[in-house]
Design an enzyme around this catalytic site. Structure first.
Site, PDB file in Angstrom:
ATOM      1  N   GLY A  17       0.829  -1.218   0.000  1.00 56.34           N
ATOM      2  CA  GLY A  17       0.000   0.000   0.000  1.00 56.34           C
ATOM      3  C   GLY A  17       0.856   1.259   0.000  1.00 56.34           C
ATOM      4  CG  ASP A  54      -0.408   0.723  -3.920  1.00 61.83           C
ATOM      5  OD1 ASP A  54      -0.371   1.367  -2.854  1.00 61.83           O
ATOM      6  OD2 ASP A  54      -1.483   0.487  -4.519  1.00 61.83           O
ATOM      7  NE  ARG A  73      -3.666   3.820  -5.970  1.00 63.93           N
ATOM      8  CZ  ARG A  73      -3.083   4.978  -5.755  1.00 63.93           C
ATOM      9  NH1 ARG A  73      -2.496   5.638  -6.728  1.00 63.93           N
ATOM     10  NH2 ARG A  73      -3.073   5.523  -4.542  1.00 63.93           N
ATOM     11  CG  ASP A 105      -4.269  -8.391  -4.824  1.00 64.77           C
ATOM     12  OD1 ASP A 105      -4.375  -8.220  -3.590  1.00 64.77           O
ATOM     13  OD2 ASP A 105      -5.220  -8.754  -5.535  1.00 64.77           O
ATOM     14  CE1 TYR A 141      -9.691   1.000   7.759  1.00 63.37           C
ATOM     15  CE2 TYR A 141     -10.674   2.497   9.355  1.00 63.37           C
ATOM     16  CZ  TYR A 141      -9.563   2.043   8.658  1.00 63.37           C
ATOM     17  OH  TYR A 141      -8.345   2.648   8.854  1.00 63.37           O
ATOM     18  CB  ILE A 149      -2.938  10.229   9.207  1.00 64.70           C
ATOM     19  CG1 ILE A 149      -2.893   8.978  10.103  1.00 64.70           C
ATOM     20  CG2 ILE A 149      -1.541  10.766   8.955  1.00 64.70           C
ATOM     21  CD1 ILE A 149      -2.282   9.162  11.461  1.00 64.70           C
TER      22      ILE A 149
HETATM   23  P1  NAD Z   1      -4.751   4.796   1.554  1.00 59.85           P
HETATM   24  O1  NAD Z   1      -6.135   4.430   1.176  1.00 59.85           O
HETATM   25  O2  NAD Z   1      -4.278   6.174   1.308  1.00 59.85           O
HETATM   26  O3  NAD Z   1      -3.712   3.815   0.855  1.00 59.85           O
HETATM   27  C1  NAD Z   1      -3.923   2.441   0.789  1.00 59.85           C
HETATM   28  C2  NAD Z   1      -3.161   1.885  -0.387  1.00 59.85           C
HETATM   29  O4  NAD Z   1      -3.445   0.493  -0.463  1.00 59.85           O
HETATM   30  C3  NAD Z   1      -3.565   2.497  -1.731  1.00 59.85           C
HETATM   31  O5  NAD Z   1      -2.420   3.011  -2.384  1.00 59.85           O
HETATM   32  C4  NAD Z   1      -4.172   1.329  -2.509  1.00 59.85           C
HETATM   33  O6  NAD Z   1      -3.863   1.362  -3.886  1.00 59.85           O
HETATM   34  C5  NAD Z   1      -3.523   0.144  -1.821  1.00 59.85           C
HETATM   35  N1  NAD Z   1      -4.303  -1.085  -1.952  1.00 59.85           N
HETATM   36  C6  NAD Z   1      -5.642  -1.260  -1.932  1.00 59.85           C
HETATM   37  N2  NAD Z   1      -5.948  -2.542  -2.108  1.00 59.85           N
HETATM   38  C7  NAD Z   1      -4.786  -3.226  -2.233  1.00 59.85           C
HETATM   39  C8  NAD Z   1      -4.443  -4.569  -2.434  1.00 59.85           C
HETATM   40  N3  NAD Z   1      -5.375  -5.520  -2.567  1.00 59.85           N
HETATM   41  N4  NAD Z   1      -3.126  -4.904  -2.491  1.00 59.85           N
HETATM   42  C9  NAD Z   1      -2.164  -3.953  -2.380  1.00 59.85           C
HETATM   43  N5  NAD Z   1      -2.426  -2.649  -2.212  1.00 59.85           N
HETATM   44  C10 NAD Z   1      -3.735  -2.289  -2.130  1.00 59.85           C
HETATM   45  O7  NAD Z   1      -4.571   4.399   3.105  1.00 59.85           O
HETATM   46  P2  NAD Z   1      -3.613   5.058   4.184  1.00 59.85           P
HETATM   47  O8  NAD Z   1      -4.315   6.229   4.748  1.00 59.85           O
HETATM   48  O9  NAD Z   1      -2.258   5.219   3.638  1.00 59.85           O
HETATM   49  O10 NAD Z   1      -3.664   3.928   5.305  1.00 59.85           O
HETATM   50  C11 NAD Z   1      -2.638   2.964   5.461  1.00 59.85           C
HETATM   51  C12 NAD Z   1      -2.988   2.109   6.664  1.00 59.85           C
HETATM   52  O11 NAD Z   1      -3.126   2.942   7.816  1.00 59.85           O
HETATM   53  C13 NAD Z   1      -4.313   1.348   6.545  1.00 59.85           C
HETATM   54  O12 NAD Z   1      -4.212   0.110   7.217  1.00 59.85           O
HETATM   55  C14 NAD Z   1      -5.295   2.217   7.296  1.00 59.85           C
HETATM   56  O13 NAD Z   1      -6.367   1.484   7.810  1.00 59.85           O
HETATM   57  C15 NAD Z   1      -4.399   2.742   8.411  1.00 59.85           C
HETATM   58  N6  NAD Z   1      -4.906   3.977   8.987  1.00 59.85           N
HETATM   59  C16 NAD Z   1      -4.931   5.125   8.258  1.00 59.85           C
HETATM   60  C17 NAD Z   1      -5.425   6.292   8.833  1.00 59.85           C
HETATM   61  C18 NAD Z   1      -5.471   7.583   8.082  1.00 59.85           C
HETATM   62  O14 NAD Z   1      -6.047   8.555   8.578  1.00 59.85           O
HETATM   63  N7  NAD Z   1      -4.867   7.678   6.901  1.00 59.85           N
HETATM   64  C19 NAD Z   1      -5.889   6.262  10.150  1.00 59.85           C
HETATM   65  C20 NAD Z   1      -5.878   5.063  10.843  1.00 59.85           C
HETATM   66  C21 NAD Z   1      -5.349   3.919  10.260  1.00 59.85           C
HETATM   67  N1  SER Z   2      -8.687   7.972   8.753  1.00 59.30           N
HETATM   68  C1  SER Z   2      -9.295   6.688   8.812  1.00 59.30           C
HETATM   69  C2  SER Z   2     -10.682   6.734   8.273  1.00 59.30           C
HETATM   70  O1  SER Z   2     -11.286   7.762   8.417  1.00 59.30           O
HETATM   71  C3  SER Z   2      -9.330   6.183  10.228  1.00 59.30           C
HETATM   72  O2  SER Z   2      -8.818   4.925  10.267  1.00 59.30           O
HETATM   73  O3  SER Z   2     -11.140   5.769   7.750  1.00 59.30           O
END
Ligand code: NAD
Ligand code: SER
Length: 326
Positions: free
Chosen positions: A8, A34, A36, A54, A143, A173
């Protein structure tokens, strides 16, 4: 930790975590993957090795591990809360199917693993302010269901198979590099782009909805510090509450207005995301993280707002001073 593989890596957190890892370990030591392929100038591609992956495909993961030989996986691939409510079956497949695939690879190869959980692992029955480290977890989104199950799976793999799995419960974040991926806390990123770009923002949450938040530099540093922490001190290894600031749309808009006086906010509430937000903590108690591995955020709301606006203003200036092609 000397060589890492990140899943990811093109997402909001991956974009910045990969850069931090490459700075520390060396560009060639960090394989960004990733589903993509981002543009060639994206840091995950431009700054070092990149591979399509994937995360639910165990054979493809095994090939990347054989070729790159990481000792640590940062597993960031997931579908976030709002996207997950639109496609709950897919969220289950990616979030839990991906995690068990990565856990199995970590078990077979003896790799360390970082997996983020989330404030979404809590639900309406959880004490919201402050939310204790160990408390009721009955989330009402797919989720959130995948995040609680993920915490438990990682604990299980550690206890049963000795996998060095660790994780943080991230709040929302906030960052300026990559766009957020379809979550409920996305307003706190969108508002900055709208303020600098159009001078106005329509928020999908009610003005006084308080949620826990963190600025990206703290989120990235927290992950790296946790992975370096003394394992003997980690009791809550896969689900540390961490927090830095508590925001409401109204309060954040006022902070931005103090710096951009013409900025205006209005509200067009999305009932799906409002219901999700209302079920989440308003403030996490992060004392276990502070005690067990010395967690300490650096950015409060004021410092984050200054830094975000500074970065976005510089980007706007650069774009306007670049001559148009032709
Ligand atoms: P994001 O949605 O920005 O990025 C996720 C990435 O995963 C994308 O680039 C997507 O292309 C890729 N992806 C989707 N399906 C996939 C697959 N089958 N195989 C490989 N890649 C795949 O998410 P993020 O904000 O960067 O979050 C990263 C992690 O942090 C996640 O586990 C999310 O739950 C966790 N998280 C994020 C936040 C936040 O606010 N951003 C908060 C709490 C937890
Ligand atoms: N920023 C994330 C969401 O809103 C929290 O995990 O889904």
């Amino acid at each position: 930790m000397q060589r890492a593989l990140v899943t990811g890596a093109a997402g909001q957190i991956g974009t910045e975590l990969v850069q931090a890892l490459r700075q520390e370990l060396g560009a060639e030591q960090v394989l960004a993957t990733d589903l993509r392929r981002p543009d060639d100038d994206h840091p995950a591609v431009a700054g070092g090795p990149f591979g399509l992956l994937d995360c639910t495909d165990g054979d493809a993961l095994a090939r990347h591990i054989r070729d790159h030989r990481p000792d640590t996986i940062f597993h960031l691939a997931a579908l976030l809360s709002a996207v997950g409510e639109n496609e709950p079956q897919k969220a289950y497949q990616v979030n839990l199917g991906g995690l068990i695939t990565v856990l199995e690879a970590a078990r077979e190869r003896g790799l360390a693993l970082f997996t983020p959980s989330s404030i979404a692992a809590f639900g309406p029955g959880t004490p919201p302010d402050p939310t204790p480290q160990d408390t009721i977890q009955r989330p009402t989104t797919m989720y959130g269901v995948t995040k609680v199950a993920g915490e438990l799976l990682c604990d299980y793999y550690h206890r049963r198979f000795g996998v060095d799995a660790r994780g943080l419960r991230y709040p929302g974040i906030i960052s300026h590099s990559a766009p957020p991926g379809g979550g409920t806390t996305d307003y706190a990123v969108e508002i900055f782009h709208a303020a600098v770009g159009e001078g106005r923002y329509t928020c999908f949450l009610e003005p006084d909805t308080q949620l826990d938040m963190m600025y990206m530099p703290d989120a990235v540093r927290g992950a790296l510090e946790l992975m370096r922490a003394d394992p003997d001190r980690l009791e809550h290894r896969n689900a540390f509450n961490v927090t830095a600031m508590q925001l409401t749309p109204r309060g954040l808009a006022q902070r931005i207005q103090a710096r951009i006086p013409d900025f205006r906010i209005d509200y067009d509430v999305d009932p799906v995301r409002q219901t999700i937000a209302d079920s989440w903590p308003r403030r996490l108690d992060d004392s276990a993280a502070r005690e067990e591995w010395g967690w300490q955020p650096e950015y409060d709301e004021a410092a984050m707002v200054d830094d975000m606006l500074g970065h976005l203003a510089r980007r706007t200036d650069e774009a306007s001073s670049t001559p148009a092609p032709g």
